[in-house]
Scaffold this motif. Sequence first.
Motif, PDB file in Angstrom:
ATOM      1  N   SER A 539     -14.595  -4.837   8.730  1.00 55.28           N
ATOM      2  CA  SER A 539     -14.734  -4.035   7.517  1.00 55.28           C
ATOM      3  C   SER A 539     -14.456  -2.571   7.825  1.00 55.28           C
ATOM      4  O   SER A 539     -14.426  -2.151   8.985  1.00 55.28           O
ATOM      5  CB  SER A 539     -16.137  -4.193   6.920  1.00 55.28           C
ATOM      6  N   THR A 541     -15.191   1.543   6.154  1.00 58.46           N
ATOM      7  CA  THR A 541     -15.758   2.466   5.178  1.00 58.46           C
ATOM      8  C   THR A 541     -15.209   3.855   5.467  1.00 58.46           C
ATOM      9  O   THR A 541     -15.021   4.236   6.623  1.00 58.46           O
ATOM     10  CB  THR A 541     -17.301   2.512   5.231  1.00 58.46           C
ATOM     11  N   VAL A 544     -16.048   8.810   0.527  1.00 62.95           N
ATOM     12  CA  VAL A 544     -15.642   8.607  -0.863  1.00 62.95           C
ATOM     13  C   VAL A 544     -15.334   9.963  -1.489  1.00 62.95           C
ATOM     14  O   VAL A 544     -16.201  10.845  -1.562  1.00 62.95           O
ATOM     15  CB  VAL A 544     -16.740   7.887  -1.666  1.00 62.95           C
ATOM     16  N   SER A 549      -7.479   9.091   0.271  1.00 63.79           N
ATOM     17  CA  SER A 549      -7.085   7.687   0.336  1.00 63.79           C
ATOM     18  C   SER A 549      -6.772   7.348   1.789  1.00 63.79           C
ATOM     19  O   SER A 549      -6.529   8.249   2.612  1.00 63.79           O
ATOM     20  CB  SER A 549      -5.883   7.402  -0.562  1.00 63.79           C
ATOM     21  N   TYR A 550      -6.766   6.039   2.095  1.00 67.45           N
ATOM     22  CA  TYR A 550      -6.704   5.620   3.499  1.00 67.45           C
ATOM     23  C   TYR A 550      -5.669   4.517   3.702  1.00 67.45           C
ATOM     24  O   TYR A 550      -5.439   3.682   2.820  1.00 67.45           O
ATOM     25  CB  TYR A 550      -8.069   5.102   3.958  1.00 67.45           C
ATOM     26  N   LYS A 551      -5.074   4.518   4.898  1.00 61.58           N
ATOM     27  CA  LYS A 551      -4.200   3.430   5.335  1.00 61.58           C
ATOM     28  C   LYS A 551      -4.510   3.136   6.802  1.00 61.58           C
ATOM     29  O   LYS A 551      -4.920   4.033   7.543  1.00 61.58           O
ATOM     30  CB  LYS A 551      -2.722   3.804   5.202  1.00 61.58           C
ATOM     31  N   SER A 574      -2.443   0.210   2.860  1.00 59.87           N
ATOM     32  CA  SER A 574      -3.513   0.874   2.124  1.00 59.87           C
ATOM     33  C   SER A 574      -4.782   0.026   2.137  1.00 59.87           C
ATOM     34  O   SER A 574      -4.725  -1.203   1.992  1.00 59.87           O
ATOM     35  CB  SER A 574      -3.080   1.124   0.669  1.00 59.87           C
ATOM     36  N   VAL A 575      -5.925   0.680   2.322  1.00 60.46           N
ATOM     37  CA  VAL A 575      -7.211  -0.019   2.333  1.00 60.46           C
ATOM     38  C   VAL A 575      -8.224   0.809   1.559  1.00 60.46           C
ATOM     39  O   VAL A 575      -8.074   2.016   1.384  1.00 60.46           O
ATOM     40  CB  VAL A 575      -7.730  -0.255   3.771  1.00 60.46           C
ATOM     41  N   ILE A 576      -9.260   0.117   1.085  1.00 62.93           N
ATOM     42  CA  ILE A 576     -10.409   0.772   0.489  1.00 62.93           C
ATOM     43  C   ILE A 576     -11.649   0.293   1.229  1.00 62.93           C
ATOM     44  O   ILE A 576     -11.597  -0.691   1.976  1.00 62.93           O
ATOM     45  CB  ILE A 576     -10.527   0.468  -1.015  1.00 62.93           C
ATOM     46  N   SER A 577     -12.748   0.974   1.040  1.00 60.18           N
ATOM     47  CA  SER A 577     -13.974   0.578   1.734  1.00 60.18           C
ATOM     48  C   SER A 577     -14.331  -0.854   1.380  1.00 60.18           C
ATOM     49  O   SER A 577     -14.357  -1.233   0.214  1.00 60.18           O
ATOM     50  CB  SER A 577     -15.112   1.526   1.351  1.00 60.18           C
ATOM     51  N   TYR A 598      -5.365   4.919  11.987  1.00 57.53           N
ATOM     52  CA  TYR A 598      -5.586   5.082  10.551  1.00 57.53           C
ATOM     53  C   TYR A 598      -4.996   6.401  10.089  1.00 57.53           C
ATOM     54  O   TYR A 598      -4.755   7.330  10.881  1.00 57.53           O
ATOM     55  CB  TYR A 598      -7.080   5.015  10.212  1.00 57.53           C
TER      56      TYR A 598
END
Length: 618
Positions: A539, A541, A544, A549-551, A574-577, A598
Motif C-alpha cells: 500500500s 499513502t 493529501v 499527485s503521485y506516480k 499514477s497512484v492514490i493513497s 516515486y
Amino acid sequence: MGQHTNSRGQIIVELLIAFGLAGILLPALLTGLIAARSGRVGQEQRILAVGLLREGEEAVRSVRDIGWDRITSPTVTMDVPYHWVQGANEWSLVEGSETVGDFTRSIVISDITPPDPSLKKVTVTISWGDIFPSSTEAVIYLARWRNTSLTDSGTVLPQGQGFGDWCRPALALTNIDLNRQGHPTSLRAFETADSLDGNRILAGTGANSSGPAFSNIKIMGNSPPTATILGDYNGTPQIKVNDLVGDDRYAFLATDSRGVEILDITTTPYQVIGSYKPIGMKNVNSVFVVGNTGYAVTTDKFYIFGISADRRTATPSGSLVLANGAKVVVDPSSLYAYVANPDPAGELKIIDVHSHPANLTNDDVKNVDVDASAGRDIFINASATRAYLATAVNTAKPEFFIINITDPVNPIVITNGGTYDTGEMDPYSTAIVTDNRAILVGYGGNEYQVFSVADDQVSFCPNHAEGTDFLNIDTGVYAVSSILQKDQHAYSYISTGDAGAELKIIEGGPGGGGNGSNGMFESATLPVPDPGHDVAFNSFTGTVDPDLSYKISIKQAIGGSCSGVTFSDSDFMSVISGPLPLGSIGSGYINPGQCMRYRVFDSGSVTKSFTVTFNYSP
C-alpha cells in the motif's frame, strides 16, 4: 452274543472332523493375530509420519520467516521436491526428497491459481512401507506475513513559471517587422512537438487588407529569442483574417469574405486545401478547432462543422442563431463552446455542443450576464473550470470577469473580488499565464496590463505603486498569446500598431529569475532494507493536498542490484493513497519488485512539502 463296536474308525472320523475345523478356524485366527500386530505397527508408523509431516510444515514456515524470497523463484523451483536442512544459524531448503528412518519426506512449493505473488501452496508428503506402501500429506498456504514500512519526505516546487517577471514587462527583448501596412489582430503561439524546432506564431491581419493576411513565424532560442518568417499568405482577391487557429501543418483562417479557409503550411507557397463556407459567404469573426470538429461565429450565427483527417473537406453539422459573436473557444473535451458577444443579456454564451450538435436550439445556450459592455475575448483554463471574459471599455463598470464554469450549466460570476477595471484602456484580448497572472491588452490608457487572479481574487502586482507593471504602447496592442516552453521559459507575444515592429516578445515568470521547475520531484531509488531480493509493495499513502499527485515505478533488480536499473517517463504509473496492485502493469510496474522510485507533482503555485509511506512485505 455281545455287541462289538469299531472304535478305531470312529477316532479316524473325529480326527478328520477336527482337522477340517482347524483348517477353517486357524487361518482366521492367525490372520486376526497378524492383523492385530500389523495394525499396531501401522499405527505407530502413521503417528511417526504425522510427526514428520508437522515438522516439515514448521520447517517451511521457518524458512519463509527468514525471507519470502527463500520459498520463491529463483531460490526454489516451483513443483519440484525439496527437503529442509538446519544450518548453524538458520534453516534452508535443498532440492530433492529426504529419508528419515523408514520414511521419505518431500516438500513441494507451487504457485496458486490464479497466480498471487504473495501466496504459495506448500505440499508436504510422507511415504513409507515396501510391501504395503503408505503415505500421508498435508497442504498449507503460506503468505507474506511480515509487513514493514518505508517513509520518505521532501519538497516539490510548483511547475516552472518562467525565468522573467510578468509584473515587470519589458519591450527590449525581441521586436519583429512583419512587413505589412496593417497590424495583426489575431495571434496563436505554440511550441512544436519537436521543441528543438522552436515555437510558432500564427498571425492574422484583419485591420488592413494591404499586405499579407497571414504569416507563419518561427521563434528560436531564449537569449534573446530570434524570429524567422517562414511564409505568408494573402489570397486572391485579398482577404482579411479576423481570427485563426492551427498547428505546424495547417492553419484555419476566419476571413472577412471567404468563410473559413484551411491552409497547408508545410510547404511554400501556402495553398488553400479546404474551406468551410457558411451560406451567404458571411464575415467569419472567429474560428476554433478541436480534433476533427470546427466551430465558427459570424455576424448572425454559431456554426459547427466536421473536418476530414486530411483537412481537405469540411462538412456542415449544426448551427444556431447568435448575433455578432466576437470570439469562440471550446473546451478540450468538445463539450461546451464559449462565445464572447455583445448581447447585454449574456455577454458570454455557453453552448452545449455535445448533446445533439446537429440540432442545436436555444435550450442549448446558457446566457452569462456580467452586466457590462460587449464581450470581446474569452480565455478558458486547461481544466475548463474557469472562464476569463474581457469586455469593451465602460467608464462605470469593470472590463474583466472571472467565471466559475466547473458546472457549465450553472456558471457563477465571481462578483466579490473577481472583476477588474482597466481604466481608460479598451480591451481587445486577454491571456492567463503562469504564476496566476492575467494579461489584458487593448487601446488607450495603459495598453498592456498585468495583474493577479490567484484564488479567484483580482489584485495588482506587488510593484504596482512603482508603475512598472503596465506598458504604455500608444499604437495599441490588438492581440496577445502566451506559452510556457518545455525548457521552462515563458513568453507572451503581442501584436501592436508599431510600424516596423508589429510583433513583440515579452519574457515572463514569477520574478527573481524564476524557478525553472517542471513541477515534479523524483526520488532516488529507495533503499529497501531487504537488499538482494524482491518485496511486495502492499500500500501507499501520501500527503493529501489538492495540488499534489503521485506516480510510482517498481522494477526488478539486475543481478540482485538496482544500480543498473533505469527509469523513464513512461515507466511511472499514477497512484492514490491505498492498496497497490500486485503483478505487472506496462513496462515500469512489476510488483513484487526490488527497485522503486516515486514522483510527486505540484500543480499549484507555491512550494509544497510531502511525506510518502510505502507498506511492504519482505
